[in-house]
Design a protein around this motif. Structure first.
Motif, PDB file in Angstrom:
ATOM      1  N   GLY A  21      11.947  -9.776 -12.075  1.00 33.24           N
ATOM      2  CA  GLY A  21      12.398  -9.282 -10.775  1.00 33.24           C
ATOM      3  C   GLY A  21      11.318  -9.492  -9.739  1.00 33.24           C
ATOM      4  N   PRO A  22      11.699  -9.435  -8.440  1.00 38.75           N
ATOM      5  CA  PRO A  22      10.700  -9.677  -7.404  1.00 38.75           C
ATOM      6  C   PRO A  22       9.755  -8.497  -7.273  1.00 38.75           C
ATOM      7  CG  PRO A  22      12.804  -9.109  -6.431  1.00 38.75           C
ATOM      8  CD  PRO A  22      13.004  -9.086  -7.903  1.00 38.75           C
ATOM      9  N   LYS A  23       8.577  -8.775  -6.808  1.00 38.06           N
ATOM     10  CA  LYS A  23       7.582  -7.718  -6.617  1.00 38.06           C
ATOM     11  C   LYS A  23       7.024  -7.897  -5.217  1.00 38.06           C
ATOM     12  CE  LYS A  23       5.209  -4.748  -9.333  1.00 38.06           C
ATOM     13  NZ  LYS A  23       6.145  -3.697  -8.965  1.00 38.06           N
ATOM     14  N   MET A  24       6.818  -6.810  -4.531  1.00 37.96           N
ATOM     15  CA  MET A  24       6.314  -6.921  -3.168  1.00 37.96           C
ATOM     16  C   MET A  24       4.792  -6.841  -3.175  1.00 37.96           C
ATOM     17  SD  MET A  24       7.150  -4.330  -0.115  1.00 37.96           S
ATOM     18  CE  MET A  24       8.359  -4.982   0.965  1.00 37.96           C
ATOM     19  N   THR A  25       4.146  -7.835  -2.603  1.00 32.76           N
ATOM     20  CA  THR A  25       2.675  -7.779  -2.545  1.00 32.76           C
ATOM     21  C   THR A  25       2.261  -6.835  -1.416  1.00 32.76           C
ATOM     22  OG1 THR A  25       2.529  -9.579  -0.963  1.00 32.76           O
ATOM     23  CG2 THR A  25       2.494 -10.192  -3.302  1.00 32.76           C
ATOM     24  N   ASN A  26       0.992  -6.447  -1.435  1.00 33.86           N
ATOM     25  CA  ASN A  26       0.497  -5.566  -0.366  1.00 33.86           C
ATOM     26  C   ASN A  26       0.633  -6.232   0.990  1.00 33.86           C
ATOM     27  OD1 ASN A  26      -0.100  -3.481  -2.021  1.00 33.86           O
ATOM     28  ND2 ASN A  26      -2.225  -4.159  -2.388  1.00 33.86           N
ATOM     29  N   GLU A  27       0.359  -7.541   1.014  1.00 36.18           N
ATOM     30  CA  GLU A  27       0.441  -8.270   2.283  1.00 36.18           C
ATOM     31  C   GLU A  27       1.876  -8.252   2.825  1.00 36.18           C
ATOM     32  OE1 GLU A  27      -1.119  -9.339  -0.378  1.00 36.18           O
ATOM     33  OE2 GLU A  27      -3.032 -10.277   0.136  1.00 36.18           O
ATOM     34  N   GLU A  28       2.832  -8.456   1.910  1.00 34.37           N
ATOM     35  CA  GLU A  28       4.226  -8.422   2.347  1.00 34.37           C
ATOM     36  C   GLU A  28       4.594  -7.031   2.854  1.00 34.37           C
ATOM     37  OE1 GLU A  28       6.209 -11.882  -0.489  1.00 34.37           O
ATOM     38  OE2 GLU A  28       5.931  -9.859  -1.260  1.00 34.37           O
ATOM     39  N   TYR A  29       4.093  -6.028   2.143  1.00 36.80           N
ATOM     40  CA  TYR A  29       4.383  -4.655   2.585  1.00 36.80           C
ATOM     41  C   TYR A  29       3.887  -4.454   4.025  1.00 36.80           C
ATOM     42  CZ  TYR A  29       4.502   0.415   2.834  1.00 36.80           C
ATOM     43  OH  TYR A  29       4.762   1.704   3.232  1.00 36.80           O
ATOM     44  N   LEU A  30       2.681  -4.947   4.303  1.00 39.13           N
ATOM     45  CA  LEU A  30       2.121  -4.786   5.652  1.00 39.13           C
ATOM     46  C   LEU A  30       2.958  -5.523   6.700  1.00 39.13           C
ATOM     47  CD1 LEU A  30      -1.723  -5.046   4.954  1.00 39.13           C
ATOM     48  CD2 LEU A  30      -0.315  -2.988   5.208  1.00 39.13           C
ATOM     49  N   LEU A  31       3.485  -6.697   6.298  1.00 38.27           N
ATOM     50  CA  LEU A  31       4.347  -7.440   7.228  1.00 38.27           C
ATOM     51  C   LEU A  31       5.606  -6.647   7.577  1.00 38.27           C
ATOM     52  CD1 LEU A  31       4.652 -11.155   5.999  1.00 38.27           C
ATOM     53  CD2 LEU A  31       3.600 -10.318   8.093  1.00 38.27           C
ATOM     54  N   PHE A  32       6.275  -6.160   6.526  1.00 40.27           N
ATOM     55  CA  PHE A  32       7.500  -5.386   6.753  1.00 40.27           C
ATOM     56  C   PHE A  32       7.191  -4.118   7.546  1.00 40.27           C
ATOM     57  CE2 PHE A  32       9.352  -8.027   3.472  1.00 40.27           C
ATOM     58  CZ  PHE A  32      10.646  -8.191   3.939  1.00 40.27           C
ATOM     59  N   ARG A  33       6.095  -3.469   7.173  1.00 42.34           N
ATOM     60  CA  ARG A  33       5.743  -2.221   7.834  1.00 42.34           C
ATOM     61  C   ARG A  33       5.540  -2.454   9.330  1.00 42.34           C
ATOM     62  NH1 ARG A  33       0.937   1.622   5.797  1.00 42.34           N
ATOM     63  NH2 ARG A  33      -0.477   0.126   6.718  1.00 42.34           N
ATOM     64  N   SER A  34       4.842  -3.542   9.665  1.00 36.51           N
ATOM     65  CA  SER A  34       4.601  -3.737  11.095  1.00 36.51           C
ATOM     66  C   SER A  34       5.867  -4.193  11.814  1.00 36.51           C
ATOM     67  CB  SER A  34       3.379  -4.628  11.342  1.00 36.51           C
ATOM     68  OG  SER A  34       3.749  -5.955  11.390  1.00 36.51           O
ATOM     69  N   LEU A  35       6.715  -4.968  11.143  1.00 39.25           N
ATOM     70  CA  LEU A  35       7.991  -5.352  11.760  1.00 39.25           C
ATOM     71  C   LEU A  35       8.836  -4.103  12.055  1.00 39.25           C
ATOM     72  CD1 LEU A  35      10.223  -7.556  12.412  1.00 39.25           C
ATOM     73  CD2 LEU A  35      10.928  -7.331  10.043  1.00 39.25           C
ATOM     74  N   ILE A  36       8.941  -3.226  11.070  1.00 37.42           N
ATOM     75  CA  ILE A  36       9.775  -2.023  11.221  1.00 37.42           C
ATOM     76  C   ILE A  36       9.191  -1.101  12.296  1.00 37.42           C
ATOM     77  CG2 ILE A  36      10.513   0.088  10.012  1.00 37.42           C
ATOM     78  CD1 ILE A  36      10.719  -1.846   7.487  1.00 37.42           C
ATOM     79  N   TYR A  37       7.866  -0.980  12.295  1.00 40.29           N
ATOM     80  CA  TYR A  37       7.218  -0.130  13.296  1.00 40.29           C
ATOM     81  C   TYR A  37       7.439  -0.692  14.709  1.00 40.29           C
ATOM     82  CZ  TYR A  37       3.623   2.151  16.055  1.00 40.29           C
ATOM     83  OH  TYR A  37       2.964   2.837  17.037  1.00 40.29           O
ATOM     84  N   ASN A  38       7.220  -1.998  14.851  1.00 37.41           N
ATOM     85  CA  ASN A  38       7.363  -2.595  16.189  1.00 37.41           C
ATOM     86  C   ASN A  38       8.782  -2.510  16.714  1.00 37.41           C
ATOM     87  OD1 ASN A  38       4.702  -3.344  16.516  1.00 37.41           O
ATOM     88  ND2 ASN A  38       4.992  -5.312  15.496  1.00 37.41           N
ATOM     89  N   MET A  42       9.527   3.584  13.459  1.00 35.20           N
ATOM     90  CA  MET A  42       9.335   4.278  12.175  1.00 35.20           C
ATOM     91  C   MET A  42       8.079   3.750  11.496  1.00 35.20           C
ATOM     92  SD  MET A  42      12.845   4.855  10.209  1.00 35.20           S
ATOM     93  CE  MET A  42      14.173   4.058  11.026  1.00 35.20           C
ATOM     94  N   TYR A  43       7.224   4.675  11.090  1.00 30.23           N
ATOM     95  CA  TYR A  43       5.964   4.261  10.479  1.00 30.23           C
ATOM     96  C   TYR A  43       5.945   4.650   9.000  1.00 30.23           C
ATOM     97  CZ  TYR A  43       1.110   3.599   9.450  1.00 30.23           C
ATOM     98  OH  TYR A  43      -0.047   3.156   8.864  1.00 30.23           O
ATOM     99  N   PHE A  44       5.751   3.668   8.136  1.00 34.43           N
ATOM    100  CA  PHE A  44       5.720   3.938   6.694  1.00 34.43           C
ATOM    101  C   PHE A  44       4.280   3.950   6.204  1.00 34.43           C
ATOM    102  CE2 PHE A  44      10.040   2.814   7.427  1.00 34.43           C
ATOM    103  CZ  PHE A  44      10.741   3.594   6.523  1.00 34.43           C
ATOM    104  N   LYS A  45       3.920   5.074   5.560  1.00 31.19           N
ATOM    105  CA  LYS A  45       2.544   5.200   5.060  1.00 31.19           C
ATOM    106  C   LYS A  45       2.374   4.320   3.817  1.00 31.19           C
ATOM    107  CE  LYS A  45       2.048   9.905   6.613  1.00 31.19           C
ATOM    108  NZ  LYS A  45       2.609  11.181   6.293  1.00 31.19           N
ATOM    109  N   ASP A  46       1.101   4.178   3.372  1.00 32.05           N
ATOM    110  CA  ASP A  46       0.810   3.351   2.190  1.00 32.05           C
ATOM    111  C   ASP A  46       1.593   3.837   0.968  1.00 32.05           C
ATOM    112  OD1 ASP A  46      -0.875   1.997   3.776  1.00 32.05           O
ATOM    113  OD2 ASP A  46      -2.725   2.876   2.992  1.00 32.05           O
ATOM    114  N   THR A  47       1.815   5.159   0.910  1.00 30.91           N
ATOM    115  CA  THR A  47       2.478   5.742  -0.262  1.00 30.91           C
ATOM    116  C   THR A  47       3.966   5.383  -0.347  1.00 30.91           C
ATOM    117  OG1 THR A  47       2.789   7.685   1.096  1.00 30.91           O
ATOM    118  CG2 THR A  47       0.929   7.748  -0.437  1.00 30.91           C
TER     119      THR A  47
END
Ligand SMILES: C[S@@+](CC[C@H](N)C(=O)[O-])C[C@H]1O[C@@H](n2cnc3c(N)ncnc32)[C@H](O)[C@@H]1O
Length: 299
Positions: A21-38, A42-47
């Motif tokens: 199955g797919p796994k999300m890397t930390n870098e990808e998480y940061l990309l999605f997080r900043s897209l969603i925030y911008n 909505m701001y998603f914490k590291d947790t």
């Protein structure tokens, strides 16, 4: 629109869907997080990485896309991306709500604030009481507001006087929540907090469900609105934006309060959630309370 492609160089992308199955890397998480925030505030914490990963994988499958990074590219594409972004937001948002949520605030609203606003309207040229439920989810909040308004008008208006018009606007970023809100039909479990007296007056029972009455519908409108953006509403008497700011970071909360300040008329009121505060955010509002119910008045 912000150029999200500029973020994606030198990034370690997750592997394509394999047996594991797919796994999300930390870098990808940061990309999605900043897209969603911008795009939504909505701001998603590291947790929250695992939570987001599981939701994104569901959307990947629904779209028949084979990698998390390709899904990201799909989201930032001009054509289909915007629609899919709203679907993703819908799966990530917390829509928890109920009728008469935080009852002490509704006591303050009905007993103190509405009588004050109604008194003003008796003398005013524009007699409409304008209330905005920002982040209204599935409608329980604006419908509670409508019921309390009718109660306050009944109590504070003598027979023979023309009562004020009621204009209650419910807005949200979620199309599915707005659809439920517009339908105005709730199961028995969802109306548990509604007193018998209000149920009899403001609901009709239809096939074991409870539908808000025509009187309540008439004064309530629903619309899509992303609180990241300005919506131009002005001269609002009262804003409810409860349990929404908690999902925003401090900078976004400040921007939101600025927008509410502009939308409210001088002396207008702002209700926020019981775990939210304006302390340290904005000093142009005066804290006000009645028993355990709290709100802020625009100075
Ligand atoms: C926890 S619910 C609160 C509902 C209601 N205000 C209450 O207190 O019962 C939060 C709502 O805020 C909405 N929301 C989150 N971010 C938003 C945004 N950027 N613009 C508009 N609504 C947003 C969500 O879709 C969700 O329906």
């Amino acid at each position: 629109m912000y150029d999200y492609n500029s973020n994606v160089s030198n990034i370690n992308f997750g592997y394509l869907i394999s047996e594991k199955g797919p796994k999300m890397t930390n870098e990808e998480y940061l990309l999605f997080r900043s897209l969603i925030y911008n795009e939504s505030g909505m701001y998603f914490k590291d947790t929250k990485k695992e939570f987001m990963e599981s939701k994104i994988i569901k959307r990947l499958k629904a779209n028949n896309i084979r990698s998390i990074y390709r899904y990201y590219k799909h989201l930032i594409s001009e054509s289909e991306g915007k629609r899919e972004f709203l679907v993703l937001i819908d799966t990530l948002r917390i829509g928890e709500t109920s009728f008469f949520r935080n009852r002490p605030q509704f006591d303050l609203f009905r007993e103190k604030i509405l009588p004050e606003v109604i008194e003003e309207k008796k003398k005013a040229v524009c007699k409409a009481v304008k209330i905005w439920s920002a982040g209204c989810s599935t409608g329980e909040e604006p419908y509670t507001i409508a019921m309390e308004c009718y109660e306050a008008v009944e109590k504070n208006y003598r027979r023979g006087l023309t009562p004020p018009l009621l204009e209650i606007i419910g807005s949200d970023i979620s199309f599915s929540a707005l659809k439920t809100a517009k339908a105005g039909i709730y199961s028995k479990e969802r109306i548990e907090e509604v007193e018998e007296k209000y149920l009899m007056k403001y609901f009709n029972v239809e096939d074991g469900s409870y539908a808000v009455s025509e009187q309540i519908r008439r004064c309530t409108v629903f619309d899509f609105h992303n609180l990241k953006n300005e919506n131009g509403l002005r001269e609002i008497d009262i804003i409810f934006c409860r349990n929404v700011m908690i999902y925003f970071d401090l900078a976004e909360q400040k921007r939101l309060i600025d927008k509410f300040y502009a939308s409210l008329k001088p002396g207008g009121y702002l209700f926020i959630g019981h775990s939210e505060t304006l302390q340290g955010l904005d000093d142009r509002f005066k804290f006000t309370y009645f028993n355990k119910g709290t709100a802020y008045k625009r100075i």
